[in-house]
Design a protein around this motif. Structure first.
Motif, mmCIF file in Angstrom:
data_model
loop_
_atom_site.group_PDB
_atom_site.id
_atom_site.type_symbol
_atom_site.label_atom_id
_atom_site.label_comp_id
_atom_site.label_asym_id
_atom_site.label_seq_id
_atom_site.Cartn_x
_atom_site.Cartn_y
_atom_site.Cartn_z
ATOM 1 N N UNK A 29 50.042 38.204 46.028
ATOM 2 C CA UNK A 29 48.709 38.792 46.049
ATOM 3 C C UNK A 29 48.816 40.279 45.744
ATOM 4 N N UNK A 30 47.818 40.794 45.033
ATOM 5 C CA UNK A 30 47.759 42.213 44.691
ATOM 6 C C UNK A 30 46.453 42.790 45.223
ATOM 7 N N UNK A 31 46.513 44.042 45.634
ATOM 8 C CA UNK A 31 45.327 44.713 46.156
ATOM 9 C C UNK A 31 44.281 44.851 45.052
ATOM 10 N N UNK A 32 43.041 44.543 45.366
ATOM 11 C CA UNK A 32 41.956 44.628 44.388
ATOM 12 C C UNK A 32 41.800 46.055 43.869
ATOM 13 N N UNK A 33 41.893 47.034 44.762
ATOM 14 C CA UNK A 33 41.694 48.425 44.371
ATOM 15 C C UNK A 33 42.954 49.094 43.820
#
Length: 78
Positions: free
Chosen positions: A10-14
């Motif tokens: 998972x990667x941070x949206x921001x």
């Protein structure tokens, strides 16, 4: 049914360059390939509960497949 580990990157949206792996463990009666194909609803639920993260890839493994034997507990041969 056996426990299976769904490993989701998972990667941070921001901050899309900020990524990590999260592990979702559940009981599964099929193969690893079937797990990968059946994973999207579980991933969608997790992302819905964690809106600051975006799932980018995933895989399934049996738990503890990457554990290495503790050399200190090995019995010497001979």
């Amino acid at each position: 049914m056996n426990p299976i580990d769904l490993i989701v990157t998972v990667c941070a949206v921001l901050s899309p360059a900020t990524c990590e792996e999260t592990h979702l463990v559940f009981n599964w009666g099929g193969s690893l390939q079937q797990c990968v194909m059946a994973a999207p609803p579980y991933i969608a639920q997790w992302v819905g509960e964690h809106p600051k993260w975006n799932a980018v890839k995933w895989r399934c493994e049996y738990p503890h497949t990457n554990d290495k034997a503790d050399a200190g507990k090995a019995t010497p041969a001979g």
